[in-house]
Design an enzyme around this catalytic site. Sequence first.
Site, short mmCIF file in Angstrom:
data_model
loop_
_atom_site.label_atom_id
_atom_site.label_comp_id
_atom_site.label_asym_id
_atom_site.label_seq_id
_atom_site.Cartn_x
_atom_site.Cartn_y
_atom_site.Cartn_z
N HIS A 257 0.82 -1.22 0.00
CA HIS A 257 0.00 0.00 0.00
C HIS A 257 0.86 1.27 0.00
O HIS A 257 0.32 2.37 -0.06
CB HIS A 257 -0.99 0.00 1.17
N ASP B 220 -0.45 -7.52 1.31
CA ASP B 220 0.17 -6.20 1.47
C ASP B 220 1.70 -6.35 1.55
O ASP B 220 2.30 -6.16 2.60
CB ASP B 220 -0.39 -5.50 2.71
N SER C 130 4.59 2.16 8.17
CA SER C 130 4.18 1.12 7.23
C SER C 130 5.36 0.59 6.44
O SER C 130 6.23 1.35 6.04
CB SER C 130 3.18 1.69 6.21
#
Length: 251
Positions: free
Chosen positions: A67, A105, A189
């Site tokens: 992402h 992901d 992230s």
Amino acid sequence: MSILWLITSLLLLLSCVPGFSMRDGIVHGKVSIPHSRPYMVYIRDTISEEVCDGFLIREDFVMTAAHCGRNPVVYLGVNDTNLLPESVAVHPIPHPKFIMRPGYDIMLLKLKTPATLNKTVNTITLPKTGDGEISKNCMVMGWGSQDYQYDSPSRVLKEANVTLLDSKNCGTTDTLCSEGKIGPAKGDSGGPIVCGDVAQGIVSFYTQESNGEYCTRYTHILKYLPWIHNMMNSSLLQQHETWKGKLDKLI
Ligand SMILES: *[C@@H]1O[C@H](CO)[C@@H](O)[C@H](O)[C@H]1NC(C)=O
Ligand SMILES: *[C@@H]1O[C@H](CO)[C@@H](O)[C@H](O)[C@H]1NC(C)=O
Ligand SMILES: *[C@@H]1O[C@H](CO)[C@@H](O)[C@H](O)[C@H]1NC(C)=O
Ligand SMILES: *[C@@H]1O[C@H](CO)[C@@H](O)[C@H](O)[C@H]1NC(C)=O
């Protein structure tokens, strides 16, 4: 979208076991000793300018979350994000099944110029099939937000100890998870969760529980080993084929 996903709608579906609490985190976490995590990679999207973390798994490959943006450059051996070294260009290889929803992901970034490994730039080990039980005592790290509510990235790398919950309580088959009032937040992230010197997961997203705790989901790297190996081997192949093609044309 290089931010941790705050998907509150998933709260009811994916619920962590309440009752844990942690003292440390990247939110309120401890500053890492400079260059003590030489596999950590700072990632910036050249279009959106959003940031992510990643980790070096081979001289020519960084692992991060799918992402994160599709126009990334990476910075190796970073201490202070206000004093970045020269960026390294990469070719992004997101998992083909990733569709901006939890699951798949994971993204590989192929460095256009392989890194020279040294004291401040080095790789971290990935899990192997047959490794056995994962140690539950793990560590997360990143240059991301120091607060869940406000965007407050850290100039220097921070780290925290987290405890893995039983994967069966995670709700999905491809995630690991940890829970607490502190942990990875926006900008963390793509960073690793490291358990016993092995990168076992990739920081993916978090949800806030009704009890105020945060539940963080990590892409479970072990589940993607065949794809990872395939990509890392085949990009060597591709390179070889491109070369062959060029030579063919020359001759
Ligand atoms: C790392 O960055 C911090 C913040 O700028 C600085 O105080 C420290 O001296 C740096 N350490 C090294 C080893 O570069
Ligand atoms: C390690 O390599 C990086 C680039 O890969 C370079 O920027 C850095 O100066 C090197 N550090 C040392 C101590 O040689
Ligand atoms: C994590 O736990 C280890 C072992 O208990 C400890 O030495 C270390 O300081 C802890 N790290 C943080 C960031 O609290
Ligand atoms: C490449 O493929 C072989 C066998 O197919 C495998 O054993 C090896 O681990 C792979 N290499 C990488 C870097 O993934």
